[in-house]
Scaffold this active site. Sequence first.
Site, mmCIF file in Angstrom:
data_model
loop_
_atom_site.group_PDB
_atom_site.id
_atom_site.type_symbol
_atom_site.label_atom_id
_atom_site.label_comp_id
_atom_site.label_asym_id
_atom_site.label_seq_id
_atom_site.Cartn_x
_atom_site.Cartn_y
_atom_site.Cartn_z
ATOM 1 C CG HIS A 1 -0.243 0.230 2.517
ATOM 2 N ND1 HIS A 1 -0.077 1.473 3.079
ATOM 3 C CD2 HIS A 1 0.369 -0.627 3.350
ATOM 4 C CE1 HIS A 1 0.601 1.352 4.205
ATOM 5 N NE2 HIS A 1 0.889 0.091 4.393
HETATM 6 N N1 UDP Z 1 -3.243 -5.561 8.977
HETATM 7 C C1 UDP Z 1 -4.520 -6.040 9.184
HETATM 8 N N2 UDP Z 1 -5.235 -6.457 8.085
HETATM 9 C C2 UDP Z 1 -4.741 -6.422 6.812
HETATM 10 C C3 UDP Z 1 -3.417 -5.930 6.636
HETATM 11 C C4 UDP Z 1 -2.697 -5.513 7.727
HETATM 12 O O1 UDP Z 1 -4.995 -6.106 10.318
HETATM 13 O O2 UDP Z 1 -5.440 -6.807 5.872
HETATM 14 C C5 UDP Z 1 -2.486 -5.074 10.153
HETATM 15 C C6 UDP Z 1 -1.158 -5.718 10.384
HETATM 16 O O3 UDP Z 1 -1.260 -6.831 11.240
HETATM 17 C C7 UDP Z 1 -0.328 -4.610 11.019
HETATM 18 C C8 UDP Z 1 -0.957 -3.355 10.484
HETATM 19 O O4 UDP Z 1 -2.212 -3.712 9.926
HETATM 20 O O5 UDP Z 1 -0.489 -4.615 12.420
HETATM 21 C C9 UDP Z 1 -0.065 -2.747 9.432
HETATM 22 O O6 UDP Z 1 -0.710 -1.700 8.848
HETATM 23 P P1 UDP Z 1 -0.305 -1.094 7.454
HETATM 24 O O7 UDP Z 1 0.442 -2.088 6.661
HETATM 25 O O8 UDP Z 1 -1.552 -0.519 6.881
HETATM 26 O O9 UDP Z 1 0.580 0.158 7.859
HETATM 27 P P2 UDP Z 1 2.133 0.389 8.111
HETATM 28 O O10 UDP Z 1 2.535 -0.510 9.249
HETATM 29 O O11 UDP Z 1 2.847 0.099 6.847
HETATM 30 O O12 UDP Z 1 2.201 1.822 8.470
#
Ligand code: UDP
Length: 355
Positions: free
Chosen positions: A203
């Site tokens: 994403h």
């Molecule tokens: N996550 C979730 N469902 C999904 C994809 C990710 O619950 O379909 C959770 C994952 O376990 C992690 C968090 O979302 O804790 C990560 O979020 P994201 O990848 O959106 O953001 P980033 O960490 O890259 O800022």
Amino acid sequence: MRVLTVIGNRPQFIKAAAVSSRLRRLGEEITVHTGQHYDRELSQVFFDELELPPPDHMLGVGGGTNTAQTARMLAALEPLLAETRPDAVLVYGDTNSTLAGALAAVQAGVPVAHVEAGMRSFDRAMPEEVNRVVTDHLSTLLLVPSQTAAENLARESVAGRVELVGDVMVDVAQLLQPGARARVETLAPYGVEPGGYLLATAHRAGNVDDPVRLAQLVELLLALPAPTVFPLHPRTRSRLETSGLLAALEGAAHLRLAPPLGYLDFTALLCNAQAVVTDSGGVQKEAYLAAVPCVTMRPSTEWVETVDAGWNVLVDLDADAALAALERTPPAERPQLYGDGQAGQRVVDALATLA
Ligand code: UDP
């Protein structure tokens, strides 16, 4: 002690789950949901599953460019801070909500506590990196998850007090990964078995907003050598639709596209995967905690310790490098990198010093 917490997107709801209930035992917490993520699948499901108290204020200012979104958040937070007069504002991570919460607080003369301070990818093309750097320089209390983060802040000579508390996501993962691992029924709709599939997420703006990079990402996913469950972030789905690339993914027999999943379903899939392929920050960490090798579709990471430990490989969008990384056997050693699962309590203890 009255703390105003500003949250707005999926990983922030997860991080807040480690802190919110503890904070409420000790003092008053007012939660503001900026609306950065507003779909049920990216927001409400986390409040339900992680038993987060419903937000006290919904700003409803999601959508639009980073600048427009941050500006609307600032405008909405100013009167709220004047009305609620908190002792501190608590922000998490590196999003527009983090930056807006910190800047609005400083302008209102309220100290800022930043959870996940000090993380750096050293890639200023990432909007998240700019949010991190600015927020850290606005903060009174910088709560860092690792020694590396503390060293990054020392190099930047931040004005605030730095405290090593560990990573709040570890608290949540330690609590919920064991149960999620046992939920193998979650795998059935995707036709996969424990240890016999990959889990993919993507994403980052740098991967999905640029059509050339998006096409490379699709090539990489199409080249993966095993059944792959791919929960699609709404931003990614939208970009794939616009660029006409969604059909290629839908038509690939090894890819199992899914909507964004709740934390428990996602964690069940993560814990049982043979490896994870991702551009997420949080997922790199959670894979490490679950002892699942990770292939990261980025040129850099803030979570450098997972790479140094040999459990995470940065491949950017190079499909051959991804395939080679998936062939690797992870090391036997998996040292504790981001704390002992008690970071939430340390955050609350540190906050109490601000009141
Ligand atoms: N996550 C979730 N469902 C999904 C994809 C990710 O619950 O379909 C959770 C994952 O376990 C992690 C968090 O979302 O804790 C990560 O979020 P994201 O990848 O959106 O953001 P980033 O960490 O890259 O800022």
